[in-house]
Every structure is written in C-alpha cells, then in structure tokens.
Motif scaffolding. Sequence first.
Motif, mmCIF file in Angstrom:
data_model
loop_
_atom_site.group_PDB
_atom_site.id
_atom_site.type_symbol
_atom_site.label_atom_id
_atom_site.label_comp_id
_atom_site.label_asym_id
_atom_site.label_seq_id
_atom_site.Cartn_x
_atom_site.Cartn_y
_atom_site.Cartn_z
ATOM 1 N N THR A 194 96.498 117.879 44.782
ATOM 2 C CA THR A 194 95.405 118.642 44.170
ATOM 3 C C THR A 194 94.101 118.406 44.913
ATOM 4 O O THR A 194 93.357 119.347 45.204
ATOM 5 C CB THR A 194 95.252 118.255 42.682
ATOM 6 N N VAL A 195 93.815 117.149 45.237
ATOM 7 C CA VAL A 195 92.569 116.819 45.931
ATOM 8 C C VAL A 195 92.553 117.420 47.335
ATOM 9 O O VAL A 195 91.543 117.985 47.767
ATOM 10 C CB VAL A 195 92.355 115.288 45.972
ATOM 11 N N VAL A 196 93.668 117.350 48.032
ATOM 12 C CA VAL A 196 93.741 117.921 49.381
ATOM 13 C C VAL A 196 93.575 119.440 49.328
ATOM 14 O O VAL A 196 92.837 120.026 50.124
ATOM 15 C CB VAL A 196 95.056 117.518 50.086
ATOM 16 N N ASN A 215 74.231 113.828 50.265
ATOM 17 C CA ASN A 215 75.105 114.986 50.476
ATOM 18 C C ASN A 215 76.561 114.648 50.211
ATOM 19 O O ASN A 215 77.319 115.488 49.721
ATOM 20 C CB ASN A 215 74.921 115.545 51.888
ATOM 21 N N ALA A 216 76.974 113.415 50.512
ATOM 22 C CA ALA A 216 78.348 112.992 50.242
ATOM 23 C C ALA A 216 78.607 112.977 48.737
ATOM 24 O O ALA A 216 79.684 113.386 48.274
ATOM 25 C CB ALA A 216 78.627 111.624 50.846
ATOM 26 N N LYS A 217 77.626 112.525 47.975
ATOM 27 C CA LYS A 217 77.758 112.524 46.512
ATOM 28 C C LYS A 217 77.909 113.956 46.006
ATOM 29 O O LYS A 217 78.764 114.249 45.173
ATOM 30 C CB LYS A 217 76.542 111.867 45.867
ATOM 31 N N LYS A 218 77.108 114.870 46.546
ATOM 32 C CA LYS A 218 77.237 116.280 46.176
ATOM 33 C C LYS A 218 78.609 116.809 46.588
ATOM 34 O O LYS A 218 79.200 117.630 45.884
ATOM 35 C CB LYS A 218 76.140 117.107 46.850
ATOM 36 N N GLY A 219 79.104 116.342 47.725
ATOM 37 C CA GLY A 219 80.425 116.766 48.188
ATOM 38 C C GLY A 219 81.526 116.346 47.236
ATOM 39 O O GLY A 219 82.461 117.103 46.972
ATOM 40 N N LEU A 229 83.910 118.793 45.049
ATOM 41 C CA LEU A 229 85.369 118.698 45.029
ATOM 42 C C LEU A 229 85.877 118.781 43.589
ATOM 43 O O LEU A 229 86.848 119.486 43.309
ATOM 44 C CB LEU A 229 85.803 117.398 45.701
ATOM 45 N N GLU A 230 85.218 118.093 42.675
ATOM 46 C CA GLU A 230 85.593 118.175 41.257
ATOM 47 C C GLU A 230 85.399 119.597 40.730
ATOM 48 O O GLU A 230 86.214 120.089 39.952
ATOM 49 C CB GLU A 230 84.772 117.181 40.417
ATOM 50 N N GLY A 243 88.336 121.996 39.224
ATOM 51 C CA GLY A 243 88.211 122.708 37.947
ATOM 52 C C GLY A 243 88.537 124.189 38.095
ATOM 53 O O GLY A 243 89.220 124.774 37.251
ATOM 54 N N ASN A 244 88.066 124.791 39.184
ATOM 55 C CA ASN A 244 88.365 126.206 39.438
ATOM 56 C C ASN A 244 89.850 126.421 39.697
ATOM 57 O O ASN A 244 90.426 127.412 39.232
ATOM 58 C CB ASN A 244 87.556 126.724 40.634
ATOM 59 N N ILE A 245 90.462 125.528 40.447
ATOM 60 C CA ILE A 245 91.901 125.637 40.723
ATOM 61 C C ILE A 245 92.680 125.566 39.407
ATOM 62 O O ILE A 245 93.596 126.361 39.180
ATOM 63 C CB ILE A 245 92.369 124.537 41.705
ATOM 64 N N LYS A 246 92.314 124.637 38.550
ATOM 65 C CA LYS A 246 93.009 124.499 37.264
ATOM 66 C C LYS A 246 92.828 125.744 36.402
ATOM 67 O O LYS A 246 93.781 126.208 35.772
ATOM 68 C CB LYS A 246 92.523 123.252 36.529
ATOM 69 N N ARG A 247 91.604 126.302 36.389
ATOM 70 C CA ARG A 247 91.366 127.527 35.618
ATOM 71 C C ARG A 247 92.188 128.685 36.182
ATOM 72 O O ARG A 247 92.774 129.461 35.433
ATOM 73 C CB ARG A 247 89.877 127.880 35.601
#
Length: 181
Positions: free
Chosen positions: A16-18, A151-155, A159-160, A164-168
């Motif tokens: 899922t993460v990949v 920017n990494a934190k925003k990245g 990703l989360e 969420g979009n993938i799950k929807r």
Amino acid sequence: MIHNTNEDIFSHPWETVVHAAWRKYPNPINPAVTGMDVINRRVTEEGVLHTERVLETSFNIPSWVTGLIGLTNPNYSHEFSEVDRTKREMMLKTINLNCTNFVSVDEKLTYKPHPQDADKTILEQETIVTVRGVPLIDYCEKLFLSSYESNAKKGRQALEWVIGNIKRDYEEVIGLPDKLT
C-alpha cells in the motif's frame, strides 16, 4: 556537510505504501512539486523495477538566497528508484540538479515491511546537505536541512493523504456492483 537520518512507521502494509509513493504527486499538502517526468524505466532479469524521474519544484525562495547563489524557480531534481518485490524493498535516491556548485542535497528513502508487524511499513530517510563557496556555510547547511526536513514531513503527510484516496477509490469500486443491481 550535515548528515541527518530519520525513521518513520506507516500503519499500512508495504504494498500500500509503495503504491501510494508512486501516486504521491501532485498533492495539496506539498504543492512545491509542480512536475514529474519519467526519463527511463526498466525491469531487470531479477524482476527489480528501476526508474529515473526528473522532479520540478517551486519553493518560496528568499531574495537574499537568489542574490547570493542565483537560485530561482523552477528547481529540478533527479530521482533514481528501485522496487524489489522479492526483497519487498523500495529505495529512492534524489539529488538536486540546480546550483550544484553551491549546494548538494542527497536524499535516500527506503521503504521496508516492519519486521514484527506485516501491517506496517518502515521508512528510513537519510539526507546529506553540503554547501560550498559561500560565507556562513554551517548556517546555510542547517537552513537547507531545516527546509528539507519540513518538506519531508509534508511528504509523509501527503503519502497518508494518497493512501486515504486509494482506500476511498477501492471502497467505491467494491461498492459498484451493489449500485448496479
């Protein structure tokens, strides 16, 4: 040179993460990435996917930085990635292409399944910032690293958002047969 490492855990399986990492841009959380082009993609005999992409970014650049080193928008980075489904590992290496005589930013991200929990994924992030040829090198390196960490934190948040979009999307597709009958 400043070297920084971080480790984060996503509460999602590696696949899922990949999947989300490939769909990460564009996103509203980190609008700095304005473009992305695949310049090379191949699969090795061992089944490892190798991809090279060029990322275009636009940052809020202070005028003193523009005056000091000539850094203006857009900026470009070269990303090399490997996805090894057998080892269940995704590795991304990114280097900047602009102002390389002044600053080098090398980032490596590695996504692996959590060793104790298959429903989680570990992200190991390594960043090396090197500034050359200007006064206040230490200050500049810390400034670039701080910006990169933000920017990494925003990245990670992006990703989360993608997950969420993938799950929807998945739930919508699964619910389609019920709507058709």
